[in-house]
Enzyme design. Sequence first.
Site, PDB file in Angstrom:
ATOM      1  N   GLU A 109       0.852  -1.189   0.000  1.00 13.71           N
ATOM      2  CA  GLU A 109       0.000   0.000   0.000  1.00 13.71           C
ATOM      3  C   GLU A 109       0.891   1.243   0.000  1.00 13.71           C
ATOM      4  OE1 GLU A 109      -2.002   0.858   3.826  1.00 13.71           O
ATOM      5  OE2 GLU A 109      -1.442  -1.179   4.394  1.00 13.71           O
ATOM      6  N   CYS A 137      -3.306  -3.747   4.455  1.00  9.28           N
ATOM      7  CA  CYS A 137      -2.297  -4.729   4.901  1.00  9.28           C
ATOM      8  C   CYS A 137      -2.656  -6.154   4.484  1.00  9.28           C
ATOM      9  CB  CYS A 137      -2.159  -4.689   6.424  1.00  9.28           C
ATOM     10  SG  CYS A 137      -1.882  -3.056   7.067  1.00  9.28           S
ATOM     11  N   SER A 180      -9.850   1.462  14.788  1.00  6.85           N
ATOM     12  CA  SER A 180      -9.166   0.468  13.945  1.00  6.85           C
ATOM     13  C   SER A 180      -8.917  -0.815  14.738  1.00  6.85           C
ATOM     14  CB  SER A 180      -7.865   1.032  13.375  1.00  6.85           C
ATOM     15  OG  SER A 180      -6.891   1.179  14.389  1.00  6.85           O
ATOM     16  N   HIS A 193      -1.829 -10.583  12.045  1.00 10.88           N
ATOM     17  CA  HIS A 193      -1.280  -9.337  11.506  1.00 10.88           C
ATOM     18  C   HIS A 193      -0.799  -8.505  12.703  1.00 10.88           C
ATOM     19  CE1 HIS A 193      -0.709  -5.580   9.587  1.00 10.88           C
ATOM     20  NE2 HIS A 193      -1.797  -5.018  10.098  1.00 10.88           N
ATOM     21  N   LYS A 231      -3.760  -9.271  21.940  1.00  7.80           N
ATOM     22  CA  LYS A 231      -5.200  -9.088  22.215  1.00  7.80           C
ATOM     23  C   LYS A 231      -6.026  -9.979  21.289  1.00  7.80           C
ATOM     24  CE  LYS A 231      -5.252  -4.525  24.232  1.00  7.80           C
ATOM     25  NZ  LYS A 231      -5.603  -3.146  24.164  1.00  7.80           N
ATOM     26  N   ASN A 253       5.568  -1.723  12.347  1.00  7.52           N
ATOM     27  CA  ASN A 253       4.558  -2.196  11.397  1.00  7.52           C
ATOM     28  C   ASN A 253       5.115  -2.197   9.970  1.00  7.52           C
ATOM     29  OD1 ASN A 253       2.202  -3.003  10.198  1.00  7.52           O
ATOM     30  ND2 ASN A 253       0.955  -1.276  10.916  1.00  7.52           N
TER      31      ASN A 253
HETATM   32  N1  CAA Z   1       2.748   2.228  30.846  1.00 13.63           N
HETATM   33  C1  CAA Z   1       2.205   1.094  30.345  1.00 13.63           C
HETATM   34  N2  CAA Z   1       1.161   1.098  29.469  1.00 13.63           N
HETATM   35  C2  CAA Z   1       0.706   2.297  29.062  1.00 13.63           C
HETATM   36  C3  CAA Z   1       1.225   3.508  29.557  1.00 13.63           C
HETATM   37  C4  CAA Z   1       2.296   3.445  30.470  1.00 13.63           C
HETATM   38  N3  CAA Z   1       2.852   4.531  30.968  1.00 13.63           N
HETATM   39  N4  CAA Z   1       0.542   4.503  28.979  1.00 13.63           N
HETATM   40  C5  CAA Z   1      -0.382   3.965  28.157  1.00 13.63           C
HETATM   41  N5  CAA Z   1      -0.278   2.628  28.214  1.00 13.63           N
HETATM   42  C6  CAA Z   1      -1.064   1.630  27.483  1.00 13.63           C
HETATM   43  C7  CAA Z   1      -2.541   1.964  27.391  1.00 13.63           C
HETATM   44  O1  CAA Z   1      -3.223   1.537  28.542  1.00 13.63           O
HETATM   45  C8  CAA Z   1      -2.915   1.210  26.140  1.00 13.63           C
HETATM   46  O2  CAA Z   1      -3.069  -0.152  26.447  1.00 13.63           O
HETATM   47  P1  CAA Z   1      -4.510  -0.855  26.233  1.00 13.63           P
HETATM   48  O3  CAA Z   1      -4.849  -0.665  24.785  1.00 13.63           O
HETATM   49  O4  CAA Z   1      -4.250  -2.270  26.582  1.00 13.63           O
HETATM   50  O5  CAA Z   1      -5.424  -0.135  27.130  1.00 13.63           O
HETATM   51  C9  CAA Z   1      -1.687   1.293  25.257  1.00 13.63           C
HETATM   52  O6  CAA Z   1      -0.621   1.654  26.131  1.00 13.63           O
HETATM   53  C10 CAA Z   1      -1.807   2.338  24.190  1.00 13.63           C
HETATM   54  O7  CAA Z   1      -2.198   3.509  24.792  1.00 13.63           O
HETATM   55  P2  CAA Z   1      -3.281   4.427  24.087  1.00 13.63           P
HETATM   56  O8  CAA Z   1      -4.435   3.623  23.635  1.00 13.63           O
HETATM   57  O9  CAA Z   1      -3.517   5.577  24.940  1.00 13.63           O
HETATM   58  O10 CAA Z   1      -2.407   4.866  22.838  1.00 13.63           O
HETATM   59  P3  CAA Z   1      -2.746   5.808  21.664  1.00 13.63           P
HETATM   60  O11 CAA Z   1      -4.047   6.495  21.839  1.00 13.63           O
HETATM   61  O12 CAA Z   1      -1.561   6.674  21.514  1.00 13.63           O
HETATM   62  O13 CAA Z   1      -2.900   4.874  20.356  1.00 13.63           O
HETATM   63  C11 CAA Z   1      -2.735   3.215  18.728  1.00 13.63           C
HETATM   64  C12 CAA Z   1      -2.428   3.587  20.189  1.00 13.63           C
HETATM   65  C13 CAA Z   1      -4.232   3.329  18.493  1.00 13.63           C
HETATM   66  C14 CAA Z   1      -2.297   1.796  18.460  1.00 13.63           C
HETATM   67  C15 CAA Z   1      -1.982   4.206  17.838  1.00 13.63           C
HETATM   68  O14 CAA Z   1      -0.637   3.939  17.946  1.00 13.63           O
HETATM   69  C16 CAA Z   1      -2.396   4.136  16.392  1.00 13.63           C
HETATM   70  O15 CAA Z   1      -3.328   4.804  15.978  1.00 13.63           O
HETATM   71  N6  CAA Z   1      -1.678   3.321  15.590  1.00 13.63           N
HETATM   72  C17 CAA Z   1      -1.981   3.167  14.173  1.00 13.63           C
HETATM   73  C18 CAA Z   1      -3.232   2.381  13.912  1.00 13.63           C
HETATM   74  C19 CAA Z   1      -3.091   0.953  14.228  1.00 13.63           C
HETATM   75  O16 CAA Z   1      -2.024   0.390  14.326  1.00 13.63           O
HETATM   76  N7  CAA Z   1      -4.237   0.277  14.348  1.00 13.63           N
HETATM   77  C20 CAA Z   1      -4.259  -1.122  14.570  1.00 13.63           C
HETATM   78  C21 CAA Z   1      -5.446  -1.749  13.880  1.00 13.63           C
HETATM   79  S1  CAA Z   1      -5.511  -1.283  12.183  1.00 13.63           S
HETATM   80  C22 CAA Z   1      -4.517  -2.392  11.373  1.00 13.63           C
HETATM   81  O17 CAA Z   1      -4.204  -3.411  11.879  1.00 13.63           O
HETATM   82  C23 CAA Z   1      -4.002  -2.046  10.004  1.00 13.63           C
HETATM   83  C24 CAA Z   1      -2.617  -1.491  10.126  1.00 13.63           C
HETATM   84  O18 CAA Z   1      -1.634  -2.200  10.096  1.00 13.63           O
HETATM   85  C25 CAA Z   1      -2.478  -0.079  10.285  1.00 13.63           C
END
Ligand code: CAA
Length: 731
Positions: free
Chosen positions: A80, A112, A202, A240, A249, A283
């Site tokens: 992509e 992906c 997502s 993935h 998860k 990723n």
């Molecule tokens: N110590 C330990 N853990 C901590 C922490 C700390 N100090 N602070 C936060 N965390 C944990 C949170 O509790 C959370 O864990 P849980 O999900 O188990 O609750 C984790 O760290 C992430 O924290 P947030 O959810 O607050 O993080 P975020 O809002 O910054 O976003 C994300 C995380 C959504 C993955 C972001 O990185 C993102 O948008 N990534 C791109 C999208 C993505 O990868 N999506 C996955 C599905 S889509 C797909 O699979 C296609 C693809 O390849 C893109």
Amino acid sequence: MTTVGIDKACFYSSHYFLDLKTLAEARGVDVEKFYTGLGQRKMAVSPPDEGVVTLAANAAHELLKDVDLSTIDTLMFATESGVDHSKATGIFVHKLLDLPPHCRVVELKQACYSATFGLQMAMSRLRENPKHKVLLIAADIARYGLGTSGESSQGGGACAMLLTANPRLLSIDPIAGFYTEDVMDFWRPHYREEALVDGKYSIEVYLKALAKAWEHYQTQVIEAKQPDSQYQDFQQFLFHIPIPKLAEKAYQKLTKLNKSPVNTTDAQAFLEPSLQYAREIGNCYTASLYIGLVSLLENHPDNLANQRVGLYSYGSGCMAEFFSGTIQPHYQQVLHTQFHRNLLDNRQELTQAEYEKFYTFEYPTDGSHVELPEYQTGQFRLSHLTDHKRVYQKARLGATAKAPGKLILSGEHSVVLGAPALATSIDLYTTTVISKHSLPGLVFDLVNIKHQNTHSAEALKLLKDKIKNKYTRFQQGEISIKQVLKKPFELAAYTASNAIDKFTQKEPKPNLHIHTDSQIPTGCGLGSSAAVIVSTNLALAEMLGKTPTEDELKALNIDAENLQHGQSSGLDVFLSMTGGTYYVQGETKTRLPHWGRKITLINTGTPTSATGECVAHTKAIFNQKPALLNQFAEITEQMHQAWQAQDLKLLKQAIKTNHQLLIQIGVVPDKIQALIEQIESHGGAAKICGAGAISGHAAGMVWVEGAEDFVKTLPHEILTVTPTEDGAKIV
Ligand code: CAA
């Protein structure tokens, strides 16, 4: 039924990475959010001259090392991060890999997921015609933008897979479960370089689609009455991996759906072998699931032969598929474990600023010509963009040049004042090997002078300016030539840094490793300095992809040689560059027929006086006794005739007379005169070769003909050299 599947798999990722602790610090986030919360430690970052084409070509290049390329009739490229809306990215790779012309090439896209579609298409084809071989490459660079919430889940890499009948790695089952739903969880409009993402959503959709695809898979299993495909039949699961935590998860979700839930710690432990590489790379979109497969096979401590594997492929937008396979009995024999470990162990860590510099590099969009700065990109690189076209090429990984030494047979000193000389290049060589290096600056490894050190571009510039300045002072008579180069490594350092400045105007200057090793004894008149200079300049030109003319190379060589000899006659450089034996008269050099007879040399040691000092001394004598110049010319002519006629008797006579003349110009120390007298008394003839000395007891090399038995009794080092026809060349 014939089994079909993945015969071999190999991945490649960037040489550069950012540790997420660096990112956490820059963004003011607790690093545990990344390390623990996402399960991600590092992310690969591509330099400007790397992209999906080069990542893919590198992965496939390694994969196909022992494969007959003519057997591959299809290249499927899943990405992509394509580089053109029309042209299939795989066609660039097809060319870089020298794949056969009768090979179909197509690009596949669905976020992906598309590599899984390619895999399944290839399986259908292989089931129909098991003779085919398909190269499937999944390659992507994940980009979300600086300072975005997705920034920590970036990365990049490619996984190349050879798909065949009777595969040696993983057979693929004919059934699969799919799920599609129109959602906007992650997408990248045509006008954007970075993806847009609704992060939390997502994750939600990824997990929902897993349940749907699994459900569909189970209905297919029942319909097909396929044994061994219930949840409990699988020993391994792969998911993935946008972030390692999400794969964990997903596993927890699957176990829950199948009424045997596991806790977070168990999920992490179970998936650890398959997540190890992802934690280091980040990723890779289409490639992530398959790098996970490689990671499982290479890092699981147990023998996984015959184990059943369930695989979950997800592409945002969204399309998901659950499919399955069996690990083949001798899979360990086709793994590329060492290649992958080396790749990851030898990466270079970036600072936050370096990462952002790579990230924000702007490619031209107006068709202008831009040469890309050169970084470490494995076997291939994006060389330049021109006229809206991308030009990829094989990367120059290294260059080796070999340059011979020389021997002045007759006419040393008198040649400086225009008398003829007879000189030959000899089969003692200096070899310079240039390779890329990841540390900034030039790393010198000069074997003969035991100098191993890294010099930054700034330090080299300062040194070069200082040396130039001193040379000017030498020319003005303020200092002696011996004061121009203070330490032995300075000649190589000046030569290399001067050549790099000439060959490349681009900043930053390339980071290179320069290894020089010489068979030529130093300071003995055998042209060791010239050979170091000539081999260094030639290897650098090759390494930097330049094709200087002979005159340009000569000018560079002489410029460096002047620092050693004051005013280079150019003869050492000429002989090292061209090879052969020459009668030299002014600017005219006449090549003589090859006389491959062995020449015996006695090493009397390095003279205490420099060549430049000797030349100045003899100039004064020639001024006082101009007739001497004619006598030198006559004796050179006699030796010339002896050489042409290959007349040893005449040659010996000429050597004796030549020695007497050299005594008259004061370059044969008393001790050496005594040695030569002894040689003559044993029926031999001898003379110094080279500048000789105006002080001390050593005079460099003494050429001896005859008196073999006496020579054997001498305490000195005895060398045997042969005139050579070969000049400096790239080897
Ligand atoms: N110590 C330990 N853990 C901590 C922490 C700390 N100090 N602070 C936060 N965390 C944990 C949170 O509790 C959370 O864990 P849980 O999900 O188990 O609750 C984790 O760290 C992430 O924290 P947030 O959810 O607050 O993080 P975020 O809002 O910054 O976003 C994300 C995380 C959504 C993955 C972001 O990185 C993102 O948008 N990534 C791109 C999208 C993505 O990868 N999506 C996955 C599905 S889509 C797909 O699979 C296609 C693809 O390849 C893109």
